[in-house]
Design a protein around this motif. Sequence first.
Motif, mmCIF file in Angstrom:
data_model
loop_
_atom_site.group_PDB
_atom_site.id
_atom_site.type_symbol
_atom_site.label_atom_id
_atom_site.label_comp_id
_atom_site.label_asym_id
_atom_site.label_seq_id
_atom_site.Cartn_x
_atom_site.Cartn_y
_atom_site.Cartn_z
ATOM 1 N N HIS A 337 0.825 -1.210 0.000
ATOM 2 C CA HIS A 337 0.000 0.000 0.000
ATOM 3 C C HIS A 337 0.862 1.264 0.000
ATOM 4 C CE1 HIS A 337 -2.881 -3.024 1.565
ATOM 5 N NE2 HIS A 337 -3.769 -2.291 0.913
ATOM 6 N N THR A 356 -5.326 5.834 1.394
ATOM 7 C CA THR A 356 -4.535 4.608 1.298
ATOM 8 C C THR A 356 -4.819 3.961 -0.042
ATOM 9 O OG1 THR A 356 -4.682 4.265 3.685
ATOM 10 C CG2 THR A 356 -4.011 2.378 2.346
ATOM 11 N N HIS A 357 -3.773 3.750 -0.835
ATOM 12 C CA HIS A 357 -3.914 3.142 -2.155
ATOM 13 C C HIS A 357 -3.260 1.769 -2.181
ATOM 14 C CE1 HIS A 357 -5.526 6.674 -4.209
ATOM 15 N NE2 HIS A 357 -4.591 7.407 -3.644
ATOM 16 N N SER A 358 -3.889 0.836 -2.870
ATOM 17 C CA SER A 358 -3.278 -0.466 -3.095
ATOM 18 C C SER A 358 -2.324 -0.369 -4.273
ATOM 19 C CB SER A 358 -4.357 -1.519 -3.380
ATOM 20 O OG SER A 358 -3.759 -2.736 -3.811
ATOM 21 N N THR A 365 -8.700 1.930 -0.545
ATOM 22 C CA THR A 365 -9.319 1.042 0.420
ATOM 23 C C THR A 365 -10.580 1.668 0.989
ATOM 24 O OG1 THR A 365 -8.010 1.996 2.199
ATOM 25 C CG2 THR A 365 -7.065 0.113 1.034
#
Length: 446
Positions: A337, A356-358, A365
């Motif tokens: 992440h 928050t990015h994957s 998320t």
Amino acid sequence: MEAEAADAPTGRVEAALSCFSFNQDCTSLAIGTKAGYKLFSLSSVEQLDQVHGSNEIPDVYIVERLFSSSLVVVVSHTKPRQMNVYHFKKGTEICNYSYSSNILSIRLNRQRLLVCLEESIYIHNIKDMKLLKTLLDIPANPTGLCALSINHSNSYLAYPGSLTTGEIVLYDGNSLKTVCTIAAHEGTLAAITFNASGSKLASASAKGTVIRVFSVPDGQKLYEFRRGMKRYVTISSLVFSMDSQFLCASSNTETVHIFKLEQLTSSRPEEPSTWSGYMGKMFMAATNYLPAQVSDMMNQDRAFATGRLNFSGQRNICTLSTIQKLPRLLVASSDGHLYIYNLDPQDGGECVLIKTHSLLGSGATEENKENDLRPPLPQSYAATVARPSASSASTVPGYSEDGGALRGEVIPEHEFATGPVCLDDENEFPPIILCRGSQKGKTKQT
């Protein structure tokens, strides 16, 4: 600004992040996986745009992008002694070089490309990939620790000068001569980094408790910061903001520290007018009579702000970047992440997680849905950090604000280059010169 990620749990084949790195001006993020590598743009908080992805080379453990250009350098565990340089927009391999042992790290700016092995460093001219110098008489460097100034007008290189102490060797990548050695720490080095202009060098030791900043090229100590006292940690990332006003450090703990580089002054401060101010002055004067270690500890500055992760023990890297005209703290972690924080410290000087990015999927998320509903934060601190700075924008003709190529503009001829480099859609920097090389004491190109 590169980290090799920790081993992923079994069963997560594609999900295993082997490495991640921010580019030189913190506008792009590169990740390496078991399947290949990906490049992301960092122009927006709300979404993470993938610029490019490739599965041609599996098990990538080093991937470095040259600013926001189309040049990317890749090293794979399948061929750990071979460096591959690509022009990803054209889908063309510019060149590849093989070395005598495994490649541990790669650093590059617009003039130099460094390849760091355990007992040697190769310095290439990035325009034609000519080998300019091989540093063979260096102490064993098992982690490949080194730093290169992104300012190609000086191209300073720093690397450990000892296997047992925290000595730093400062080397001029343009004149190809050693500048000085800096006795930075008693213990071995864990991290070193230059600011954007190449005028400052920051370092941290293996204990991870003290971070020091030195002037370049004379090596004088300018600042000393204490990260903590309770426990030793492993510093995994150390980076200046583009305007050199802040220094960020992340480790294997859950806390990311941000230090402020206050303006240095030689003038005497005014006499304190309050009782507490008077006592503070007397206390600082008393440090002159205490043991050196105690005195140094009392004079070290603490973190200006912190960012909290909800985990510890993960490999991560951090950076400070201006996104959508506001300053942000970015943390990429081996948990897959990218965490984005606002740099307005609230209670206890903590930064607020806003996104928050994957890195292995698409979209943000679920917790971002709640974060998106929060009201805007006060901008007093942000306005201070984000004020225009000469060092935050590119000063190299031929590069636009986003790092792209401007048609018809020319970069002045470099000292070791064979001619000016034209930047346009058909001939982007550096030129496409197909070559193959072997760095075993001799340069071979075809």
